[in-house]
Design a protein around this motif. Structure first.
Motif, short mmCIF file in Angstrom:
data_model
loop_
_atom_site.label_atom_id
_atom_site.label_comp_id
_atom_site.label_asym_id
_atom_site.label_seq_id
_atom_site.Cartn_x
_atom_site.Cartn_y
_atom_site.Cartn_z
N SER A 1 0.82 -1.22 0.00
CA SER A 1 0.00 0.00 0.00
C SER A 1 0.84 1.26 0.00
CB SER A 1 -0.94 0.01 1.21
OG SER A 1 -0.21 0.16 2.42
N GLN A 2 2.16 1.13 -0.01
CA GLN A 2 3.00 2.32 -0.05
C GLN A 2 3.03 2.91 -1.45
OE1 GLN A 2 6.35 2.76 2.65
NE2 GLN A 2 6.39 0.52 2.88
N TRP A 3 3.13 4.21 -1.51
CA TRP A 3 3.08 5.02 -2.73
C TRP A 3 1.64 5.22 -3.24
CZ3 TRP A 3 7.48 2.35 -1.66
CH2 TRP A 3 8.68 3.03 -1.81
N ALA A 4 0.64 4.69 -2.55
CA ALA A 4 -0.73 4.97 -2.95
C ALA A 4 -1.06 6.45 -2.80
CB ALA A 4 -1.71 4.13 -2.13
N ASP A 5 -0.31 7.13 -1.95
CA ASP A 5 -0.54 8.55 -1.71
C ASP A 5 0.55 9.42 -2.34
OD1 ASP A 5 1.42 7.57 0.01
OD2 ASP A 5 1.04 9.13 1.51
N ASN A 6 1.30 8.85 -3.28
CA ASN A 6 2.37 9.60 -3.91
C ASN A 6 1.83 10.34 -5.13
OD1 ASN A 6 4.62 9.95 -5.94
ND2 ASN A 6 5.83 9.17 -4.23
N ALA A 7 1.99 11.64 -5.14
CA ALA A 7 1.36 12.48 -6.16
C ALA A 7 1.83 12.13 -7.57
CB ALA A 7 1.65 13.96 -5.87
N VAL A 8 3.11 11.91 -7.75
CA VAL A 8 3.63 11.61 -9.08
C VAL A 8 3.07 10.27 -9.57
CG1 VAL A 8 5.71 10.95 -10.35
CG2 VAL A 8 5.72 12.98 -8.91
N VAL A 9 3.08 9.27 -8.71
CA VAL A 9 2.60 7.95 -9.10
C VAL A 9 1.12 8.00 -9.45
CG1 VAL A 9 2.21 5.60 -8.28
CG2 VAL A 9 4.38 6.75 -7.80
N ARG A 10 0.36 8.78 -8.70
CA ARG A 10 -1.08 8.83 -8.94
C ARG A 10 -1.44 9.48 -10.28
NH1 ARG A 10 -4.36 7.45 -4.45
NH2 ARG A 10 -6.13 7.93 -5.78
N LYS A 11 -0.52 10.18 -10.88
CA LYS A 11 -0.77 10.71 -12.22
C LYS A 11 -0.89 9.58 -13.24
CE LYS A 11 1.65 15.12 -11.49
NZ LYS A 11 0.61 16.07 -11.86
N PHE A 12 -0.21 8.46 -12.98
CA PHE A 12 -0.23 7.34 -13.91
C PHE A 12 -1.38 6.38 -13.64
CE2 PHE A 12 4.18 8.78 -13.65
CZ PHE A 12 4.46 8.98 -14.99
N GLU A 13 -1.78 6.27 -12.39
CA GLU A 13 -2.88 5.39 -12.02
C GLU A 13 -3.74 6.14 -10.99
OE1 GLU A 13 -3.56 0.69 -11.02
OE2 GLU A 13 -2.05 1.77 -9.87
N PRO A 14 -4.65 6.98 -11.45
CA PRO A 14 -5.35 7.88 -10.54
C PRO A 14 -6.41 7.23 -9.67
CG PRO A 14 -6.11 8.20 -12.79
CD PRO A 14 -4.94 7.28 -12.87
N GLU A 15 -6.93 6.05 -10.04
CA GLU A 15 -8.01 5.47 -9.26
C GLU A 15 -8.04 3.96 -9.45
OE1 GLU A 15 -12.11 5.89 -10.90
OE2 GLU A 15 -11.16 7.33 -12.26
#
Length: 832
Positions: free
Chosen positions: A703-717
């Motif tokens: 569950s780490q990086w689920a709150d990482n802004a850069v990563v969420r650009k690639f997989e937002p939901e």
């Protein structure tokens, strides 16, 4: 304070990733670092102007990569891979290099906080959860609360009423620290039930394995001639060291076979893809055994020297014949017996000693009728011919034969399973099965052989630091109690074998986010008087705490990290800067708590001195050299399985004399397929016809990086991978919201057409936080039923149905929300 007062709405943050700033101490307008994407850190001049700090990224991944962190004016500007002691292991993925996003995230916990409606002795458990409100308190107040409540509970219920919990959120020495604390207090710790299925089945045959069995270091993989990657997407989830070494093997001419129900990134690189139906792995393994025996593709010399293939099994008792059973031998001579191929006389089978014994046949020795183990295996697998299991597995007969022949005839190679096979209830039987396959092909103790999808890596030897013996001189050492992970809810509910009334957790989002049957975990917490959690973000587990303690990020503390499951190095973490706001290193949190409880001498009070003390137990390196170099290679045993096997016979025991019985009544002297929910005739199959899995994505480590802004650009939901034919028959299209449900719960997510997904099988990537779901949660779909012989949570042995989401479902958190500014820009390290 409202969400809007902070300029970040609950629904907009991370496009629905949670209440990051709506509660005191969780972000907001006092986030004062001048870091933006419009003025990102540039590498030009960076090396000249910055201090280089050596540290390591060490979540529970297959990388645990040493890193260089560039710090200027007290801020981290840039992260890159550190040169490793052995240069071939210099790697780092983009997750590790995006740690700067996590250090300076607005979602960081800033201050100690206590739930507003909690007080000692009056916990009000109904007030816990995502909507709980907190009050900022001092560190002294927070830890005094914890200490006083621990003391009260000890006096009333005993020391084991305190549960000290940690998990794999950081691979530093935190687990040793909390373990030492638990031993002194006499607290409860839980015994894992995650990912131990396959390894424990392998162990029954070889004496090796708990998680996955040992395998040659990945630097040797380039010498493999055939690699069967079984249920692992190495090129997605292990793209640090392991993927590069697998690439090297392919470049050198190795055949790559991938066994997976999904057409993964790794399957796309394969010479042969076997799209097996979910949960049918043992059938395929038995067919491979049958093919090897029928075509005489086995390694005769290896079987005679290092296995019990030629050992005699009594026809009457199904026990191995031993020298003590024969006339003229000592009653305590428990060596197993084979028949010499030349003389026909019974001879003992010694560990790692060649014996020219018959591998097949039935014999009578001193009046005892017996049959060789290999003969029993041959008869057993006759019903699993490739033609017989092709339909049940969904595979082509010739593909099964091709994969088997490549493995058996092309030279050294192996089978590299992941934990995924063990996420079906009876996955340990696959461990038993493939251990036998590799014994038949002789793929142990040689260069180029592979037994797991990741090597064992290097573990730090900590000696007795975390045991009662390691804390001599401190009065009142109790020794920790243990509870099985799968039993914890029942123990809390009943108080049997002892009451558990509080939990202290750190470096873990396991309790509410990562273990199955989420609702039962939430219900379990109602039986606790106190829930304390230390973390650097408010995860799905932290939001159920009564007392929240802001922990330091990895880059903000000194530490030693090993590389279990990865490369052969131990690494040292220097501190890049002091912990932000009022965050603290877990070491100093535990040390102050211990002092308040009267254990002033439990810790030295100085982290570096404590690390030196811990490291003194490992004679493979010196502490000062480790600090000077940043990382040191400590593991030199490249080839595994060169010594006698740690079994009763010292050999691979193809026939299991103990005849273990699974909870379905199946005897496993030899591997036999057992299925739970993956069975076509399971009682839930008609109502919930789709098998459900939760694959490891490349965007998170659990569950780490689920709150990482850069990563969420690639997989937002979150999304549901589903074959278009399954979606069409249910009346929804690609990109539409759907409801995934079963008799346990539901999750509302967006459908993602994926032709690589096998019809009848759906997937939601694991690691999403509860706040990321429009409704429900993927762990609301799972259950915590485990097998008898290797109790392990079975995340993939789940059935669901899917339908269009209700028309009135509110999807605005993803469809209409304005992304928060920090999600739009990210944190790139400040101006050059």
């Amino acid at each position: 304070m409202s969400d809007e007062d902070n300029g970040v709405s609950r629904r907009s943050v991370l496009l629905g990733a949670g209440a990051a700033a709506g509660v005191l101490g969780l972000g907001g307008t006092d986030y004062n670092f001048s870091l933006s994407a419009t003025n990102p850190a540039q590498t030009g001049g960076l090396l000249d102007k910055s201090k280089v700090v050596r540290t390591a990224c060490a979540p529970n991944c297959r990388g645990k990569c040493p890193l260089n962190v560039y710090v200027r004016d007290g801020e981290i500007k840039f992260v890159e891979p550190q040169m490793t002691d052995d240069e071939q292991y210099r790697r780092a993925c983009l997750l590790g290099q995006s740690q700067i996003q996590r250090v300076y995230s607005p979602k960081r916990l800033k201050y100690p906080m206590v739930r507003s409606d909690w007080e000692p002795g009056n916990p009000n458990p109904e007030g816990r959860g995502p909507d709980a409100e907190y009050e900022r308190v001092s560190w002294d107040t927070a830890l005094t609360y914890v200490a006083e409540e621990m003391t009260r509970l000890r006096d009333e219920y005993g020391p084991e009423s305190m549960w000290m919990h940690t998990a794999s959120g950081d691979n530093g020495v935190g687990g040793n620290l909390i373990g030492r604390f638990a031993q002194v207090w006499g607290a409860t710790q839980w015994r894992t039930a995650i990912d131990t299925n396959v390894g424990r089945g392998f162990n029954r045959i070889t004496g090796y394995g708990f998680y996955l069995p040992p395998t040659n270091l990945s630097e040797d993989w380039e010498n493999a001639q055939t690699i069967i990657v079984w249920g692992s997407d190495i090129f997605e989830s292990q793209f640090q060291n392991d993927a590069s070494k697998l690439h090297k093997a392919i470049e050198n001419g190795a055949k790559l076979v991938v066994v997976d129900p999904v057409y993964t990134t790794t399957a796309a690189k394969a010479d042969l893809w076997l799209p097996i139906r979910p949960g049918k792995d043992v059938y395929l393994g038995l067919a491979m055994i049958q093919e090897i025996l029928a075509e005489e593709l086995y390694d005769t010399r290896f079987l005679r020297e290092r296995t019990t293939a030629g050992a005699l099994v009594r026809d009457d008792t199904q026990e191995l014949v031993r020298m003590a059973d024969l006339d003229g031998n000592s009653d305590d001579d428990d060596r197993v017996v084979g028949i010499d191929a030349e003389s026909g006389a019974p001879v003992p089978l010694e560990a790692d000693t060649y014996a020219n014994v018959e591998l097949f046949g039935s014999y009578t020795v001193d009046g005892i009728a017996a049959t060789t183990g290999l003969t029993l295996l041959e008869a057993h697998v006759e019903e699993y011919r490739p033609e017989a299991i092709a339909e049940v597995t969904g595979l082509n007969v010739e593909d099964i034969r091709t994969a088997t022949r490549w493995l058996a005839t092309r030279g050294p190679g192996g089978i590299a399973p992941s934990y995924a096979v063990g996420r079906y209830k009876y996955g340990h039987i696959f461990g038993q099965t493939y251990a036998i396959i590799m014994a038949l092909t002789g793929d142990y103790g040689k260069s180029g052989t592979i037994h797991s999808h990741h090597p064992s890596g290097a573990s730090l030897n900590t000696g007795d630091y975390g045991t009662p013996e390691g804390v001599e001189g401190i009065e009142g050492v109790e020794g920790a109690a243990t509870v099985k992970m799968e039993d914890i809810q029942e123990v809390i509910r009943t108080g049997d074998p002892h009451p558990i009334k509080a939990v202290y957790g750190m470096q873990s989002n396991r309790l509410i986010n990562q273990v199955p049957d989420r609702q039962s975990r939430i219900e379990m917490l109602k039986g606790l008087d106190m829930v304390v959690w230390a973390d650097f973000v408010k995860s799905s587990t932290v939001e159920w705490a009564d007392i929240i303690l802001p922990a330091a990020h990895w880059f903000e503390k000194e530490d030693i990290t090993d590389a279990w499951g990865s490369h052969p190095h131990i690494s040292y973490r220097e501190k890049a800067h002091e912990p932000l706001w009022e965050a603290r290193d877990d070491y100093y949190i535990l040390a102050e708590l211990a002092e308040k409880l009267g254990y002033e001498d439990l810790f030295l009070g100085d982290k570096r001195a404590e690390l030196r003390k811990i490291a003194s137990n490992d004679d493979r390196f010196s502490f000062d050299e480790l600090r000077r170099k940043g990382n040191i290679r400590v593991e030199d045993e490249v080839i595994k399985y060169t010594d006698p096997f740690p079994t009763e016979t010292g050999r691979i025991e193809i026939y299991d004399e103990s005849k273990p019985v699974e909870d379905e009544g199946t005897v496993l002297d030899l591997p036999r397929p057992i299925e739970d929910r993956s069975a076509d005739d399971h009682e839930l199959a008609d109502q919930y016809p789709l098998m459900f899995m939760q694959k490891h994505p490349k965007w998170r480590i659990h569950s780490q990086w689920a709150d990482n802004a850069v990563v969420r650009k690639f997989e937002p939901e979150p999304s549901l991978d589903i074959h278009p034919s399954d979606a069409a028959s249910r009346g929804f299209g690609d990109g539409e919201y759907v409801r995934v449900f079963n008799d346990r719960g539901e999750a509302v997510v967006k459908a993602n057409y994926n032709e690589g997904q096998q019809p009848g099988l759906v997937n939601i990537d694991q690691g999403w936080w509860h706040e990321d779901f429009i409704r429900g949660d993927l762990q609301d779909l799972t259950h915590d039923e485990v097998n008898k012989l290797a109790p392990t949570f079975v995340y993939y042995d789940v059935r669901v149905e899917v339908e269009p989401a209700p028309e009135d479902i509110d999807t605005s958190m993803y469809e209409d929300a304005e992304p928060a500014d920090w999600l739009e820009t990210g944190t790139m390290g400040g101006e050059d």
